[in-house]
Structure formats: structure tokens, C-alpha cells
Design an enzyme around this catalytic site. Structure first.
Site, PDB file in Angstrom:
ATOM      1  N   GLU A 161      24.346   8.569  11.851  1.00  0.00           N
ATOM      2  CA  GLU A 161      23.914   9.718  12.648  1.00  0.00           C
ATOM      3  C   GLU A 161      23.551   9.287  14.077  1.00  0.00           C
ATOM      4  OE1 GLU A 161      24.278  12.653  12.685  1.00  0.00           O
ATOM      5  OE2 GLU A 161      22.733  13.491  13.966  1.00  0.00           O
TER       6      GLU A 161
ATOM      7  N   ARG B 111      30.011  27.098  22.776  1.00  0.00           N
ATOM      8  CA  ARG B 111      31.170  27.249  21.889  1.00  0.00           C
ATOM      9  C   ARG B 111      32.475  26.839  22.580  1.00  0.00           C
ATOM     10  NH1 ARG B 111      30.126  30.329  17.520  1.00  0.00           N
ATOM     11  NH2 ARG B 111      32.334  30.755  17.289  1.00  0.00           N
TER      12      ARG B 111
ATOM     13  N   HIS C 216      32.616  -8.715   7.454  1.00  0.00           N
ATOM     14  CA  HIS C 216      33.970  -8.659   6.887  1.00  0.00           C
ATOM     15  C   HIS C 216      35.004  -8.219   7.917  1.00  0.00           C
ATOM     16  CE1 HIS C 216      32.567  -9.616   2.884  1.00  0.00           C
ATOM     17  NE2 HIS C 216      31.569  -8.756   3.083  1.00  0.00           N
TER      18      HIS C 216
ATOM     19  N   GLU D  32      28.800  11.050  21.117  1.00  0.00           N
ATOM     20  CA  GLU D  32      29.025  12.462  21.441  1.00  0.00           C
ATOM     21  C   GLU D  32      28.518  12.834  22.838  1.00  0.00           C
ATOM     22  OE1 GLU D  32      28.065  16.501  18.927  1.00  0.00           O
ATOM     23  OE2 GLU D  32      26.793  14.784  18.627  1.00  0.00           O
TER      24      GLU D  32
ATOM     25  N   LYS E 258      25.541  10.568  17.496  1.00  0.00           N
ATOM     26  CA  LYS E 258      24.790  11.180  18.595  1.00  0.00           C
ATOM     27  C   LYS E 258      25.128  10.464  19.894  1.00  0.00           C
ATOM     28  CE  LYS E 258      23.742  13.955  17.209  1.00  0.00           C
ATOM     29  NZ  LYS E 258      23.707  14.884  16.127  1.00  0.00           N
TER      30      LYS E 258
ATOM     31  N   ASN F 180      38.830  34.775  19.315  1.00  0.00           N
ATOM     32  CA  ASN F 180      38.321  33.480  18.892  1.00  0.00           C
ATOM     33  C   ASN F 180      39.006  33.140  17.585  1.00  0.00           C
ATOM     34  OD1 ASN F 180      36.804  31.245  18.130  1.00  0.00           O
ATOM     35  ND2 ASN F 180      35.116  32.492  17.347  1.00  0.00           N
ATOM     36  N   GLY F 181      39.613  31.958  17.499  1.00  0.00           N
ATOM     37  CA  GLY F 181      40.301  31.562  16.275  1.00  0.00           C
ATOM     38  C   GLY F 181      41.671  31.009  16.609  1.00  0.00           C
TER      39      GLY F 181
ATOM     40  N   LYS G 193      29.963  23.757  20.066  1.00  0.00           N
ATOM     41  CA  LYS G 193      28.897  23.790  19.081  1.00  0.00           C
ATOM     42  C   LYS G 193      29.413  24.227  17.717  1.00  0.00           C
ATOM     43  CE  LYS G 193      24.628  23.668  17.713  1.00  0.00           C
ATOM     44  NZ  LYS G 193      24.096  22.311  17.495  1.00  0.00           N
TER      45      LYS G 193
HETATM   46  O1  M6R Z   1      27.691  24.086  12.329  1.00  0.00           O
HETATM   47  P1  M6R Z   1      27.924  22.893  11.458  1.00  0.00           P
HETATM   48  O2  M6R Z   1      26.678  22.278  10.956  1.00  0.00           O
HETATM   49  O3  M6R Z   1      28.904  23.165  10.342  1.00  0.00           O
HETATM   50  O4  M6R Z   1      28.634  21.818  12.415  1.00  0.00           O
HETATM   51  C1  M6R Z   1      29.131  20.628  11.878  1.00  0.00           C
HETATM   52  C2  M6R Z   1      29.489  19.652  12.973  1.00  0.00           C
HETATM   53  O5  M6R Z   1      30.478  20.191  13.809  1.00  0.00           O
HETATM   54  C3  M6R Z   1      28.280  19.268  13.828  1.00  0.00           C
HETATM   55  O6  M6R Z   1      27.248  18.749  13.056  1.00  0.00           O
HETATM   56  C4  M6R Z   1      28.679  18.230  14.893  1.00  0.00           C
HETATM   57  O7  M6R Z   1      29.028  17.032  14.294  1.00  0.00           O
HETATM   58  C5  M6R Z   1      27.551  18.051  15.886  1.00  0.00           C
HETATM   59  N1  M6R Z   1      28.050  18.284  17.198  1.00  0.00           N
HETATM   60  C6  M6R Z   1      26.949  16.698  15.883  1.00  0.00           C
HETATM   61  O8  M6R Z   1      25.882  16.602  16.766  1.00  0.00           O
END
Ligand code: M6R
Length: 613
Positions: free
Chosen positions: A488, A27, A511, A495, A492, A100-101, A608
Site C-alpha cells: 500500500e 474522475r 531471490h 501514484e 501510494k 461516461n463509460g 478516482k
Molecule cells: O473505488 P474503489 O475502491 O473500487 O477503487 C479501487 C482503486 O481504483 C483505488 O483504490 C486506487 O487504487 C486508488 N487510486 C489508490 O490510491
């Protein structure tokens, strides 16, 4: 973002807190700290960097306190530093707080506190919280005991705008802790003569399976052997525990080098569990808790699928299937954009929200807006009792088990499977195309085995990863649903490998973006749409002509000699091919990241669970 842990019991708190933080590092992981109640008052130990650095702090092993709070941070206000790390205290060191927030109005509240003589030592929004609590605590001559503590927290929280999950300890209450949440996750695990607090369930699953799930503005006064719940006006309320079925080992690495690799390999099981007993070849689809009628579905003007990141990519696959099987116009929206574009929503709109964690702030905000505008809302999450599932009118679940790696893998494939089953469920209610639905259901049941087959491609993928891991740019292209798969795969890669990558509808490349293709650039082409094979191949030919190196993921008949590397995956229905075609792309990103020696599970700047907007 940020992870918080708390413990109140008879054991030494510090190892439990640090252990819990390690499980929550997904997190956020730029600084960490703990505060415990010791014989001589509140102690604070914190530092910049990973949670494990806490073990090096002088005196950490001398802590004896059996009550404590802890935090791992993902910086929002103020750089990662010891000063900005949590916990934070008020000026008199009477209260320790982890948060948290985001407190949106912290500047205004800081000014108020400065005018009242308070001083600030960090750049965070959080530091106002212990000081505000202290302000209300010392200015309350009408109450005493726990109500004085609770009232101070309540008054402070009433002033806060934004989101927060808070744990608060006070030197005047050596046997207690107060916790509260608003729009940020927080659960309480009930043990025997002890209570655990955490941002999520897996972090404390090895201690208990019984959890209290908190709603916004519920205050909890904790002792070792009790948890007293209060509503927003501090009226006492009753709360039952919920028993969680996940076992603790499902949040361990089980011999894999990384959680991501483990989670990639768990996909056959995750898909099997997600299919569960929703149908068999001869029965109609059923979802616990869904009661949509033919009249309702026929009356819909549109469906919105709203989500972020990978979950949004699953939504793109869902749109394809829902539109084709049910003929209901379906739009996919990025949650952070959705509510600012004045979407056309009324009571004839169904809004579907996808979130693995169920705690993504943008997705929750979009859900709340849709409800306000009169739509029916349906949440898809992997976490029972998560915030979106408690907000939505209906909730259905993927059963992927805890996903720890920041890069989402098994959650994505499970979301796609669930969306396809949902589309079939709608189509059956609408009485459309029953013959093809039976065939599709059979093909869904084959998916776990086919994903296993894709996992066998790993040596070939590893080899390709070794060839391209030092590259600067990679392109992913596909047409139709293959474009969604390309998106996707592209996310990946960027990231976890930090390689710049772009995804394009294959026909769109010419284009503009084709200007970037030169000798040696890698282009990953996805070809699973049977009706678009030739068109996609023509587009790939265009990049080959300009010197691109090509990796192809396909289950169609193609002339393999055209391409550098071809990954052949099993043939299936195009509706569900994203489930199997994504697996090699997950492995590609994984092995490239490993070749670069990066932290696969905790990529830089990411967390996460994104609980800030
Ligand atoms: O917990 P969530 O599914 O809402 O998260 C959404 C995105 O933050 C999450 O899918 C993010 O894009 C991943 N790290 C991608 O691998």
C-alpha cells in the site's frame, strides 16, 4: 471514468454545471465541456485541459440557458483534444449528449451510421450516440412528444454494448432532458423546481440532500419540477428519493492545501464512524442487514475477497485476520483478473467485494460473475446506494465520508477496520477464541487515538521526503501482514510522486530484486509483526550492506542506530497494525509529491473512480 453533471431549473445553468464539474475532476481531467439550451438552439462550449479552462472560452458568460449538460473527460477512445471532448452532437445539431463509460461495439454502429449518411468528427466512441438517437428519432412516424424522444433514446441504448451513463438534451424539447445509465454511475438530486444530475452525490450535495438512485436501463424524463421514471420497456415506474446524511462541507478542503492531506487527517474520525455502534467491549459485533449463521459459515469452502488497487490491499489484511480468527480459507483476487481465471465458486463460497466508490467496473463485473455461479455476495463500500451495494446480496459500509483525492487514504484504513470487525463477527458466530476477541475489540477502540499519534510524525517524514524526493527508485519491504502494508505504501508513492517503486516480501528480495540495490537507493522497511522482527531485520541488513538508505516504520523494539530514519508508531495487535503503519507511508508519499510540486489530488493518467474495464 469521466464525470457528468446536468441541471434543469430556473437558474442560469452554466455556472452550476462548471462548479459541479470541478468537484468531479477527480474522475478525469483531460478535457471538459458543456451544452445548454439557448433561445436559438443548443450551444456547445468545450476545450482540452482542466475544467477551469472553460471560464476562458469566448461567450461562456453570455450563456443564458437554464438547462444544460456537462462533462469532464478521462480519455479512453481518442487523445485529449477539443474535438474528442464532450458534449457530442449529431450531424444536424438536434441532440447534445455527454457520456461516461465505454461503447464496446461503436465501430459496428459507426459503420451502420456511415452507411446511412452520417459523418463523424471525433475519434470517440460517444459520437455514435447522438447520431443513433437522431436516426431513431427521425425514423419514427408513429409517436410524437416525449414518447418519441424517449423511444429514440431507448432504441439507441438497446443497440449499445458496454457501459454508459448518458445525459441527452434535444432542441425540440427546450424544457426537458433525458438521462439513463447502464453499469456507469448516475444520480439525480431533487431540488425545489429544479433537478440536478451527477456521476456522484458529493458534486451536487451543496444543492440538495434528496437523491434518486437509478438502476440499469431506467430512463428518466426530466422537467424543472418533475422526474418521470420509465423501465427498460418504457413502462412508467415509481421511485422514491433517498436522503443522504453527508453534509456539503465534508467535500470541501476546510483550510487544508489538498484533499489528500485533509483526508489523511480525517482518519481518526473516519475510523471512529466506521466502528460506530458495531460493538462495545462487552457486546458481540453486530452488522445491520447481516444474518450469517454458524451452519452457513461452517459450511463455506472458501471466501474470496475481490477488489482493485488500494481496496485490494485492504483485502490482503482482511484475509490475514479472517484466516487466523475463523480458519476459513480466504483468497484475495484482483478484480480485473478474477473472472478470467475461472475461479472455483459454488453455493458454498462467500465472495466479498471491496470498493470505496462502489462503482469500479472490474469489481462490479467480478461480483456479477460470482452471483451467477451461486455464491453469496457481500459488498463493502463507502457510498450508500452505489452500484456494488445494489448488486450484492449483502452490503456493509465504511463511514469515511466523501473521499475526493485520487489517492485513497481514509477509505483504506476504514476498510481495514471494517474487515477486522467483520472477521470478529464471523469468529463470534463460529464461537472461536472469545478471550482474544474481547482484547482485540478493546484495541480497535484505541485506533483513532493511535492514528492521531502517527500524524504527529509529519515533521520527521517531511524531512525525509526532502532528502529523497528526487530519487528514481524506492523499495518497500515487509513480512507477513507487513508485506501488505508495504504494498500500500508503494502504490501510494508511485501514484502521486511518479517515483518508480516496488514492494516485496522482505525475504523474497534476495531471490532477484536485490540486484537493483546499490549505494543510496531508499528502502522502506515495515516491522510490526512481532514474530517476524528478527527475520525482517536480517533482510534489511542485507540491503544496508549494499549501501541502501533505510526508513523504518515500526512498533517493535529495534536497534535504531542501524537505520537512517525510524518512525516509531504505537504498539497494537498485529491484526490492526496496518491501520496505523500505513499513515506514515501516506504522509511520505504526500510530502514527496509536494516537494516535487505535483498535483497531489489529481495525479496524471489516473481517475478516482475507474468505471471502465
Ligand atoms: O473505488 P474503489 O475502491 O473500487 O477503487 C479501487 C482503486 O481504483 C483505488 O483504490 C486506487 O487504487 C486508488 N487510486 C489508490 O490510491
Amino acid at each position: 471514468m469521466c464525470g457528468i453533471v446536468g441541471y434543469i431549473g430556473k437558474q442560469k445553468a452554466s455556472p452550476i454545471l462548471i462548479n459541479g464539474l470541478m468537484r468531479l475532476e477527480y474522475r478525469g481531467y483531460d478535457s471538459a465541456g458543456i451544452s445548454t439550451i439557448e433561445a436559438d438552439g443548443l450551444s456547445i462550449m468545450k476545450d482540452k485541459g482542466r475544467v477551469k479552462n472553460l471560464y476562458n472560452l469566448e461567450g461562456i458568460n453570455d450563456l443564458k440557458g437554464t438547462i444544460g449538460i456537462a462533462h469532464t473527460r478521462w480519455a479512453t477512445h481518442g487523445k485529449p483534444s477539443k474535438e474528442n471532448a464532450h458534449p457530442h452532437q449529431d450531424n444536424s445539431k438536434s441532440f447534445s449528449v455527454v457520456h461516461n463509460g465505454i461503447i464496446e461495439n461503436y465501430n459496428e454502429l459507426k459503420k451502420f451510421l456511415i452507411d446511412n449518411g452520417y459523418k463523424f468528427y471525433s475519434e470517440t466512441d460517444t459520437e455514435i450516440v447522438p447520431n443513433l438517437i437522431h436516426y431513431y428519432y427521425t425514423n419514427n412516424n408513429n409517436e410524437s412528444g416525449k414518447m418519441k424522444f424517449l423511444t429514440a433514446v431507448k432504441k439507441a441504448c438497446s443497440d449499445l454494448k458496454g457501459s454508459f451513463a448518458l445525459e441527452i438534451i434535444c432542441k425540440d424539447f427546450p424544457d426537458n432532458m433525458v438521462v439513463v445509465r447502464k453499469d456507469s454511475p448516475l444520480v439525480i438530486g431533487k431540488g425545489i423546481d429544479e433537478n440536478y444530475i451527477s456521476s456522484d452525490i458529493p458534486a451536487i450535495l451543496s444543492f440538495t440532500r434528496n437523491f434518486y438512485l437509478l438502476n440499469d436501463f431506467e430512463y428518466v424524463f426530466l422537467s424543472r419540477d418533475s422526474a418521470e421514471f420509465y423501465d427498460k420497456d418504457l413502462n412508467k415506474i415509481d421511485k422514491e428519493t433517498k436522503s443522504i446524511e453527508w453534509d456539503a462541507t465534508s467535500s470541501e478542503k476546510n483550510g487544508y492545501d489538498d484533499f489528500m492531506l485533509k483526508e489523511i487527517h480525517e482518519q481518526p474520525t473516519a475510523i471512529r464512524e466506521t466502528i460506530g455502534a458495531k460493538f462495545n467491549e462487552n457486546s458481540k459485533c453486530e452488522f445491520d442487514g447481516l444474518d450469517f449463521s454458524k451452519d452457513y459459515l461452517s459450511s463455506l469452502n472458501r471466501i474470496y475477497i475481490v477488489a482493485c488497487g488500494t481496496a485490494m490491499h485492504a483485502g490482503l489484511v482482511g484475509k490475514n485476520v479472517i484466516e487466523k480468527l475463523c480458519r476459513i480459507p480466504t483468497e484475495v483476487d484482483i478484480a480485473s483478473e478474477f473472472r478470467y481465471r475461472d475461479p472455483l465458486i459454488d453455493d458454498k463460497t462467500l465472495c466479498i467485494f471491496i470498493s470505496q466508490s462502489g462503482e469500479t467496473a472490474d469489481t462490479i463485473a467480478a461480483l456479477k460473475l460470482s452471483k451467477e455461479k451461486g455464491a453469496k455476495t457481500l459488498a463493502i463500500s463507502n457510498v450508500i446506494g452505489s452500484s456494488i451495494t445494489r448488486e450484492a446480496d449483502y452490503s456493509i459500509y465504511t463511514h469515511a465520508g466523501p473521499e475526493i483525492a485520487v489517492a485513497s487514504t481514509k477509505a483504506y484504513t476504514s476498510q481495514v477496520v471494517l474487515l477486522v470487525i467483520l472477521a470478529i463477527y464471523f469468529a463470534e458466530i463460529l464461537e472461536s477464541d472469545s478471550e482474544n476477541l474481547v482484547k482485540l475489540k478493546k484495541e480497535i477502540l484505541e485506533l483513532p487515538k493511535q492514528v492521531e499519534q502517527c500524524l504527529q510524525l509529519k515533521d520527521k517524514i517531511k524531512e525525509f521526503a526532502k532528502r529523497i524526493y528526487q530519487e528514481k527508485d524506492v523499495f518497500f519491504i515487509g513480512r507477513g501482514v507487513d508485506e501488505a502494508i508495504a504494498k500500500e505504501g508503494c502504490l501510494k508513492l508511485k501514484e502521486i510522486s511518479y517515483i518508480h517503486s516496488e514492494s516485496y516480501a522482505a525475504g523474497e528480495l534476495k531471490h532477484g530484486a536485490i540486484a537493483l540495490i546499490e549505494k543510496g537507493v531508499t528502502v522502506v522497511g515495515v516491522i510490526t509483526e512481532p514474530t517476524l522482527v528478527e527475520k525482517t531485520i536480517s533482510n534489511i541488513q542485507e540491503v544496508i550492506t549494499r549501501g541502501a538508505k533505510t526508513l523504518i516504520v515500526t512498533n517493535q523494539k529495534v536497534d535504531k542506530s542501524m537505520f537512517d530514519t525510524v518512525l516509531e508508531i504505537p504498539e497494537t495487535n498485529p491484526f490492526i497494525s496496518p491501520v496505523i503503519a500505513t499513515v506514515p507511508l501516506q504522509l511520505l508519499a504526500y510530502y514527496i509529491s509536494k516537494e516535487k510540486g505535483l498535483d497531489v489530488d489529481k495525479p496524471r493518467n489516473l481517475a478516482k473512480s475507474v468505471t471502465v474495464e
